[in-house]
Design an enzyme around this catalytic site. Structure first.
Site, mmCIF file in Angstrom:
data_model
loop_
_atom_site.group_PDB
_atom_site.id
_atom_site.type_symbol
_atom_site.label_atom_id
_atom_site.label_comp_id
_atom_site.label_asym_id
_atom_site.label_seq_id
_atom_site.Cartn_x
_atom_site.Cartn_y
_atom_site.Cartn_z
ATOM 1 N N GLY A 17 39.131 35.101 61.377
ATOM 2 C CA GLY A 17 40.189 33.340 62.688
ATOM 3 C C GLY A 17 39.347 33.277 62.976
ATOM 4 C CG ASP A 67 32.661 40.157 52.287
ATOM 5 O OD1 ASP A 67 34.058 40.594 52.176
ATOM 6 O OD2 ASP A 67 31.822 39.918 52.023
ATOM 7 C CG PHE A 98 39.190 29.623 43.089
ATOM 8 C CD1 PHE A 98 39.641 28.891 42.072
ATOM 9 C CD2 PHE A 98 38.346 30.531 43.389
ATOM 10 C CE1 PHE A 98 38.939 30.203 41.251
ATOM 11 C CE2 PHE A 98 38.031 31.533 42.649
ATOM 12 C CZ PHE A 98 38.203 31.537 41.914
ATOM 13 C CB SER A 106 34.329 35.381 35.279
ATOM 14 O OG SER A 106 34.536 34.856 36.362
ATOM 15 C CE1 TYR A 148 50.318 32.323 45.699
ATOM 16 C CE2 TYR A 148 49.943 29.890 46.298
ATOM 17 C CZ TYR A 148 49.676 30.980 46.121
ATOM 18 O OH TYR A 148 48.966 30.810 46.843
ATOM 19 C CE LYS A 163 47.877 34.670 49.930
ATOM 20 N NZ LYS A 163 47.968 34.686 51.623
HETATM 21 N N1 COA Z 1 37.309 27.969 39.700
HETATM 22 C C1 COA Z 1 36.894 29.251 38.618
HETATM 23 N N2 COA Z 1 35.903 30.243 38.717
HETATM 24 C C2 COA Z 1 35.801 29.940 40.604
HETATM 25 C C3 COA Z 1 35.928 28.889 41.072
HETATM 26 C C4 COA Z 1 37.121 27.266 40.533
HETATM 27 N N3 COA Z 1 37.248 27.242 41.629
HETATM 28 N N4 COA Z 1 35.601 29.348 42.212
HETATM 29 C C5 COA Z 1 34.814 30.178 42.411
HETATM 30 N N5 COA Z 1 35.072 30.851 41.345
HETATM 31 C C6 COA Z 1 34.156 32.264 40.374
HETATM 32 C C7 COA Z 1 33.385 32.556 40.325
HETATM 33 O O1 COA Z 1 32.264 31.436 39.024
HETATM 34 C C8 COA Z 1 32.330 33.578 40.716
HETATM 35 O O2 COA Z 1 32.699 34.570 39.011
HETATM 36 P P1 COA Z 1 31.524 35.311 38.219
HETATM 37 O O3 COA Z 1 31.252 36.273 39.418
HETATM 38 O O4 COA Z 1 32.239 35.282 37.796
HETATM 39 O O5 COA Z 1 30.530 34.276 38.151
HETATM 40 C C9 COA Z 1 32.977 34.364 41.504
HETATM 41 O O6 COA Z 1 34.575 33.326 41.132
HETATM 42 C C10 COA Z 1 33.073 34.537 43.014
HETATM 43 O O7 COA Z 1 32.879 33.205 42.869
HETATM 44 P P2 COA Z 1 31.926 33.807 44.571
HETATM 45 O O8 COA Z 1 31.342 31.901 45.028
HETATM 46 O O9 COA Z 1 29.893 34.336 44.415
HETATM 47 O O10 COA Z 1 32.727 34.046 45.832
HETATM 48 P P3 COA Z 1 32.507 34.435 46.910
HETATM 49 O O11 COA Z 1 32.790 35.605 47.757
HETATM 50 O O12 COA Z 1 31.544 33.634 47.573
HETATM 51 O O13 COA Z 1 33.841 33.365 47.365
HETATM 52 C C11 COA Z 1 36.176 32.433 47.005
HETATM 53 C C12 COA Z 1 34.959 33.606 47.369
HETATM 54 C C13 COA Z 1 35.791 32.197 45.429
HETATM 55 C C14 COA Z 1 37.365 33.000 46.888
HETATM 56 C C15 COA Z 1 35.517 31.273 47.653
HETATM 57 O O14 COA Z 1 36.676 29.467 47.448
HETATM 58 C C16 COA Z 1 35.945 31.679 49.345
HETATM 59 O O15 COA Z 1 34.449 31.921 49.162
HETATM 60 N N6 COA Z 1 37.161 31.032 49.691
HETATM 61 C C17 COA Z 1 37.411 31.023 51.090
HETATM 62 C C18 COA Z 1 38.169 30.438 51.979
HETATM 63 C C19 COA Z 1 39.546 30.267 50.171
HETATM 64 O O16 COA Z 1 39.299 30.318 49.669
HETATM 65 N N7 COA Z 1 40.420 29.014 51.962
HETATM 66 C C20 COA Z 1 42.025 29.444 50.997
HETATM 67 C C21 COA Z 1 42.787 30.054 51.250
HETATM 68 S S1 COA Z 1 44.044 29.948 51.216
#
Ligand code: COA
Length: 285
Positions: A17, A67, A98, A106, A148, A163
């Protein structure tokens, strides 16, 4: 659009939020008189949003860092909220996503997105649901899905998987818990500009233009439009809507599904004219 006290005396938790759509819903719910709790991973973002939204006259807001992937922390957060009184409404909005080619992902990448979207939704839903069922307290859950969820989508595969699970959870628990006063619905939004989503999913101007052009309404949705739909779905006014996934995408999904729909962008005025059936010359049938 609504009576100003539509959500008065409603106590609502919105996951994620602090930013984007979650923040937009928090703003609207406060305007409509609710007490709103927001949670997210980043304390400073939550605090800023709490300060900003506490100026909205009607409702009250409190932020809690959490979290949602971590079940123990979710339980602690819900316990702390319940000390003020039971929640009435849970909005599972927090998401992670993403663009990536799936063969390059991975296991950690799958885990990160499935952890936030699917496990986070399950953790918060179970923590609230068990308390509601035990106390015979009515509850409403609104999940933010995606268009989707039912078709899948290339290049966002972990999100599509998660989803789809959220939609299955929505429909399953709508039936299983419906007779005990818990309603559960979802919204499947199309593209709505927020920093979190667009920086990851439409990171270049040409991608944004492409997404806008392919939408039948030739525009993106707005946070306000989503927040209004959410307000309706969590309010008592929608009391007989249960297990529904409401698509809000300007018709984008249908545009993609219709076999001939893309022709509108390909064919010119002259093309259409040249394809009109010619009248047969007089005397010949
Ligand atoms: N392409 C491929 N792999 C990716 C990536 C990308 N663009 N971004 C992150 N990853 C992978 C990382 O390499 C990591 O894998 P590993 O542990 O094997 O190296 C894993 O995803 C986790 O990434 P990390 O950044 O450590 O995780 P996090 O918990 O900090 O973040 C995400 C989570 C990746 C979902 C981040 O994008 C996020 O916090 N998103 C929240 C907000 C969001 O996505 N909003 C949009 C909603 S529509």
């Amino acid at each position: 659009m609504f009576q100003p006290d539509l959500l008065r005396q409603k106590r609502i938790l919105i996951t994620g939020g602090g930013t984007g759509l979650g923040k937009g819903m928090a703003h609207r719910f406060l305007e409509l008189g609710a007490t709103v709790y927001i949670c997210g991973r980043r304390q400073h973002v939550l605090s800023e949003t709490e300060t900003e939204l506490s100026r909205v006259a009607s409702g009250k807001i409190r932020s809690l860092p959490c979290d949602i992937r971590d079940l123990l922390r979710v339980e602690q957060m819900i316990e702390s909220i319940w000390k003020d009184g039971p929640l009435d409404i849970l909005v599972n909005n927090a998401a992670g996503n993403f663009l990536a080619r799936t063969e390059e992902l991975s296991p950690g990448a799958f885990e990160a997105v499935l952890g936030i979207v699917l496990m986070g939704t399950i953790n918060a839903t179970m923590a609230c649901g068990r308390r509601w069922l035990q106390a015979l307290h009515p509850g409403v859950v609104l999940n933010i899905a995606a268009t989707y969820s039912s078709t899948g989508s290339a290049y966002v595969v972990p999100s599509a998987m998660a989803k789809a699970g959220v939609v299955a959870l929505t429909r399953s628990l709508a039936v299983e818990w419906g007779n005990r006063g818990i309603r559960m619905n979802a919204i499947a939004p199309g593209p709505i500009p927020t920093e979190g989503a667009f920086s990851r999913l439409l990171p270049r101007p040409e991608l944004e233009q492409f997404a806008r052009d392919r939408n039948p309404l030739r525009r993106f949705g707005t946070t306000e439009e989503l927040a209004n739909l959410a307000a309706f779905l969590v309010s008592d006014g929608s009391g007989y809507i249960n297990g529904e996934v409401v698509v809000m995408d300007g018709g984008e999904q249908l545009q993609g599904a219709g076999e001939f729909s893309a022709l509108g962008r390909l064919l010119t005025e002259d093309d259409w004219k040249s394809m009109k059936p010619r009248k047969a010359p007089k005397g010949r049938q």
